[in-house]
Design a protein around this motif. Structure first.
Motif, PDB file in Angstrom:
ATOM      1  N   VAL A 121      24.570   0.890   1.401  1.00 37.44           N
ATOM      2  CA  VAL A 121      23.531   1.681   2.046  1.00 37.44           C
ATOM      3  C   VAL A 121      24.093   2.913   2.736  1.00 37.44           C
ATOM      4  CG1 VAL A 121      22.030  -0.279   2.398  1.00 37.44           C
ATOM      5  CG2 VAL A 121      23.691   0.305   4.124  1.00 37.44           C
ATOM      6  N   THR A 122      23.207   3.812   3.018  1.00 35.97           N
ATOM      7  CA  THR A 122      23.546   5.047   3.701  1.00 35.97           C
ATOM      8  C   THR A 122      23.698   4.797   5.190  1.00 35.97           C
ATOM      9  OG1 THR A 122      22.264   6.275   2.104  1.00 35.97           O
ATOM     10  CG2 THR A 122      22.706   7.369   4.172  1.00 35.97           C
ATOM     11  N   VAL A 123      24.703   5.393   5.774  1.00 38.86           N
ATOM     12  CA  VAL A 123      24.827   5.413   7.222  1.00 38.86           C
ATOM     13  C   VAL A 123      24.619   6.858   7.634  1.00 38.86           C
ATOM     14  CG1 VAL A 123      26.351   5.082   9.185  1.00 38.86           C
ATOM     15  CG2 VAL A 123      26.458   3.513   7.271  1.00 38.86           C
ATOM     16  N   SER A 124      23.550   7.125   8.317  1.00 38.18           N
ATOM     17  CA  SER A 124      23.288   8.486   8.784  1.00 38.18           C
ATOM     18  C   SER A 124      22.598   8.411  10.131  1.00 38.18           C
ATOM     19  CB  SER A 124      22.408   9.245   7.792  1.00 38.18           C
ATOM     20  OG  SER A 124      21.104   8.710   7.780  1.00 38.18           O
ATOM     21  N   LYS A 125      22.377   9.547  10.753  1.00 41.34           N
ATOM     22  CA  LYS A 125      21.818   9.511  12.101  1.00 41.34           C
ATOM     23  C   LYS A 125      20.358   9.096  12.120  1.00 41.34           C
ATOM     24  CE  LYS A 125      20.751  14.437  12.296  1.00 41.34           C
ATOM     25  NZ  LYS A 125      20.931  15.647  13.036  1.00 41.34           N
ATOM     26  N   ASN A 126      19.644   9.264  11.008  1.00 42.07           N
ATOM     27  CA  ASN A 126      18.231   8.940  11.000  1.00 42.07           C
ATOM     28  C   ASN A 126      17.904   7.605  10.350  1.00 42.07           C
ATOM     29  OD1 ASN A 126      17.523  11.361  12.231  1.00 42.07           O
ATOM     30  ND2 ASN A 126      17.680  12.433  10.297  1.00 42.07           N
ATOM     31  N   SER A 127      18.714   7.190   9.399  1.00 41.64           N
ATOM     32  CA  SER A 127      18.446   5.938   8.713  1.00 41.64           C
ATOM     33  C   SER A 127      19.751   5.248   8.390  1.00 41.64           C
ATOM     34  CB  SER A 127      17.672   6.208   7.421  1.00 41.64           C
ATOM     35  OG  SER A 127      17.515   5.026   6.695  1.00 41.64           O
ATOM     36  N   ALA A 128      20.003   4.132   9.047  1.00 41.23           N
ATOM     37  CA  ALA A 128      21.254   3.413   8.827  1.00 41.23           C
ATOM     38  C   ALA A 128      21.114   2.356   7.752  1.00 41.23           C
ATOM     39  CB  ALA A 128      21.723   2.771  10.122  1.00 41.23           C
ATOM     40  N   GLY A 129      20.030   2.370   7.015  1.00 36.01           N
ATOM     41  CA  GLY A 129      19.894   1.381   5.964  1.00 36.01           C
ATOM     42  C   GLY A 129      18.576   1.469   5.251  1.00 36.01           C
ATOM     43  N   PRO A 130      18.345   0.590   4.276  1.00 37.17           N
ATOM     44  CA  PRO A 130      17.094   0.613   3.549  1.00 37.17           C
ATOM     45  C   PRO A 130      15.931   0.256   4.463  1.00 37.17           C
ATOM     46  CG  PRO A 130      18.362  -1.335   2.997  1.00 37.17           C
ATOM     47  CD  PRO A 130      19.227  -0.484   3.868  1.00 37.17           C
ATOM     48  N   GLY A 131      14.800   0.804   4.204  1.00 39.15           N
ATOM     49  CA  GLY A 131      13.629   0.476   5.009  1.00 39.15           C
ATOM     50  C   GLY A 131      13.295   1.528   6.041  1.00 39.15           C
ATOM     51  N   GLY A 132      13.896   2.699   5.961  1.00 40.90           N
ATOM     52  CA  GLY A 132      13.514   3.776   6.862  1.00 40.90           C
ATOM     53  C   GLY A 132      14.352   3.851   8.115  1.00 40.90           C
ATOM     54  N   ALA A 133      13.807   4.537   9.100  1.00 40.38           N
ATOM     55  CA  ALA A 133      14.542   4.803  10.333  1.00 40.38           C
ATOM     56  C   ALA A 133      14.849   3.507  11.079  1.00 40.38           C
ATOM     57  CB  ALA A 133      13.749   5.742  11.224  1.00 40.38           C
ATOM     58  N   THR A 134      15.961   3.485  11.734  1.00 34.21           N
ATOM     59  CA  THR A 134      16.400   2.319  12.490  1.00 34.21           C
ATOM     60  C   THR A 134      15.962   2.470  13.939  1.00 34.21           C
ATOM     61  OG1 THR A 134      18.291   2.248  11.033  1.00 34.21           O
ATOM     62  CG2 THR A 134      18.415   0.912  12.988  1.00 34.21           C
ATOM     63  N   GLY A 152      17.121   0.992  16.691  1.00 30.39           N
ATOM     64  CA  GLY A 152      18.151   1.029  17.714  1.00 30.39           C
ATOM     65  C   GLY A 152      19.401   0.313  17.279  1.00 30.39           C
ATOM     66  N   GLY A 153      20.310   0.144  18.219  1.00 32.78           N
ATOM     67  CA  GLY A 153      21.581  -0.494  17.930  1.00 32.78           C
ATOM     68  C   GLY A 153      21.450  -1.987  17.694  1.00 32.78           C
ATOM     69  N   THR A 154      22.564  -2.606  17.415  1.00 35.48           N
ATOM     70  CA  THR A 154      22.561  -4.032  17.090  1.00 35.48           C
ATOM     71  C   THR A 154      22.673  -4.932  18.313  1.00 35.48           C
ATOM     72  OG1 THR A 154      24.947  -3.904  16.741  1.00 35.48           O
ATOM     73  CG2 THR A 154      23.545  -3.697  14.800  1.00 35.48           C
ATOM     74  N   HIS A 155      23.107  -4.399  19.450  1.00 34.27           N
ATOM     75  CA  HIS A 155      23.286  -5.241  20.626  1.00 34.27           C
ATOM     76  C   HIS A 155      23.029  -4.465  21.907  1.00 34.27           C
ATOM     77  CE1 HIS A 155      27.190  -3.555  19.437  1.00 34.27           C
ATOM     78  NE2 HIS A 155      27.476  -3.522  20.715  1.00 34.27           N
ATOM     79  N   SER A 156      23.170  -5.154  23.037  1.00 35.53           N
ATOM     80  CA  SER A 156      22.858  -4.594  24.358  1.00 35.53           C
ATOM     81  C   SER A 156      21.431  -4.051  24.392  1.00 35.53           C
ATOM     82  CB  SER A 156      23.854  -3.502  24.748  1.00 35.53           C
ATOM     83  OG  SER A 156      25.159  -3.997  24.794  1.00 35.53           O
ATOM     84  N   SER A 157      20.508  -4.883  23.934  1.00 39.34           N
ATOM     85  CA  SER A 157      19.076  -4.533  23.876  1.00 39.34           C
ATOM     86  C   SER A 157      18.837  -3.277  23.045  1.00 39.34           C
ATOM     87  CB  SER A 157      18.509  -4.353  25.285  1.00 39.34           C
ATOM     88  OG  SER A 157      18.694  -5.528  26.040  1.00 39.34           O
ATOM     89  N   GLU A 194      34.951   1.504  17.221  1.00 39.20           N
ATOM     90  CA  GLU A 194      34.406   1.934  18.507  1.00 39.20           C
ATOM     91  C   GLU A 194      33.056   1.284  18.749  1.00 39.20           C
ATOM     92  OE1 GLU A 194      33.141   6.240  20.339  1.00 39.20           O
ATOM     93  OE2 GLU A 194      34.864   6.170  18.990  1.00 39.20           O
ATOM     94  N   ASN A 195      32.841   0.891  19.992  1.00 37.48           N
ATOM     95  CA  ASN A 195      31.551   0.418  20.444  1.00 37.48           C
ATOM     96  C   ASN A 195      30.896   1.609  21.136  1.00 37.48           C
ATOM     97  OD1 ASN A 195      29.750  -0.618  22.685  1.00 37.48           O
ATOM     98  ND2 ASN A 195      30.144  -2.533  21.598  1.00 37.48           N
ATOM     99  N   MET A 196      29.842   2.148  20.538  1.00 38.66           N
ATOM    100  CA  MET A 196      29.259   3.380  21.067  1.00 38.66           C
ATOM    101  C   MET A 196      27.777   3.208  21.396  1.00 38.66           C
ATOM    102  SD  MET A 196      28.850   5.733  17.631  1.00 38.66           S
ATOM    103  CE  MET A 196      30.578   5.820  17.352  1.00 38.66           C
ATOM    104  N   LEU A 197      27.292   4.118  22.209  1.00 38.03           N
ATOM    105  CA  LEU A 197      25.879   4.135  22.541  1.00 38.03           C
ATOM    106  C   LEU A 197      25.071   4.488  21.302  1.00 38.03           C
ATOM    107  CD1 LEU A 197      25.944   6.024  25.954  1.00 38.03           C
ATOM    108  CD2 LEU A 197      25.289   3.637  25.588  1.00 38.03           C
ATOM    109  N   TRP A 198      23.905   3.886  21.154  1.00 36.05           N
ATOM    110  CA  TRP A 198      23.038   4.192  20.018  1.00 36.05           C
ATOM    111  C   TRP A 198      22.653   5.673  20.029  1.00 36.05           C
ATOM    112  CZ3 TRP A 198      21.612   3.072  15.409  1.00 36.05           C
ATOM    113  CH2 TRP A 198      20.451   3.641  14.868  1.00 36.05           C
ATOM    114  N   SER A 199      22.404   6.229  21.205  1.00 35.98           N
ATOM    115  CA  SER A 199      22.028   7.642  21.295  1.00 35.98           C
ATOM    116  C   SER A 199      23.161   8.529  20.797  1.00 35.98           C
ATOM    117  CB  SER A 199      21.653   8.007  22.731  1.00 35.98           C
ATOM    118  OG  SER A 199      22.717   7.695  23.609  1.00 35.98           O
ATOM    119  N   GLN A 200      24.399   8.140  21.071  1.00 35.28           N
ATOM    120  CA  GLN A 200      25.576   8.906  20.579  1.00 35.28           C
ATOM    121  C   GLN A 200      25.672   8.806  19.076  1.00 35.28           C
ATOM    122  OE1 GLN A 200      29.237   7.361  22.136  1.00 35.28           O
ATOM    123  NE2 GLN A 200      30.506   8.901  21.136  1.00 35.28           N
TER     124      GLN A 200
END
Length: 198
Positions: free
Chosen positions: A155-168, A170-175, A189-195
């Protein structure tokens, strides 16, 4: 003859029992967030370790392929498994709740490979030394929603869509506020979803 003393066998009163139950409930309510926080930190550590192993396997792949990344038409995880990574479970994030599998056709794959690391055509692949500022270039990140091994796994990793099914969302953890990623210089790296999304 002496009078015998009556044995005083006194049990808990209802008030004392309620006080003990209340104290136990308060202690449990204080301990539960700590327990879930420790569990989440353990999952983050495991996820970073999995990404680090994928990064090291990618480095070995690059060494064997003249520093060329995977072709756009290739399934990148099949190029790494089993030659560079012996187990499919490394491709599955601990945040991915699907059942693990070691069967090639159904093994869960939680991370995606950045499409910007592909070449310009289906028969062209990007050379790793052509990436400028490799410490900021995201190479692998969670593909959301998590995919299964197969056609949608690269799958594509990009700022708008990290996978199939459209925009993501948020991140995978920390709510949903944080995400783990492997950069092109192969540090994790463990980074902020906004970053990540910006």
């Amino acid at each position: 003859m002496r009078p015998t003393r009556k044995q005083n066998s006194r049990g808990f009163t209802l008030i004392e029992l309620l006080v003990v139950i209340t104290i136990i409930a308060i202690l449990a309510s204080l301990a539960y967030p700590v327990f879930t926080s420790v569990q989440e930190r353990a999952r983050v550590t495991q996820d970073l370790n999995n990404l680090r192993q994928i990064g090291l396997a990618t480095q070995m792949y690059l060494n064997d392929n003249d520093s060329a990344f995977f072709l756009p038409t290739s399934n990148w995880m099949q190029l790494l498994h089993p030659k560079y990574l012996a187990s499919w479970k490394i491709f599955q994030s601990p945040f991915d709740k699907r059942s693990p599998s070691e069967v090639d056709a159904t093994a869960p794959v939680s991370d995606g490979f950045n499409q910007n690391a592909h070449g310009t055509s289906a028969t062209d692949s990007l050379l790793s030394d052509k990436i400028t500022n490799s410490s900021l270039f995201i190479l692998f990140a969670p593909a959301q929603p998590f995919s299964k091994h197969g056609t949608d796994a690269g799958v594509t990793v990009s700022k708008n869509s990290a996978g199939p099914g459209g925009a993501t969302a948020g991140g995978t953890h920390s709510s949903g506020k944080r995400i783990d990623a492997c950069m092109a210089d192969l540090h994790v790296e463990n980074m902020l979803w906004s970053q990540f999304s910006n």
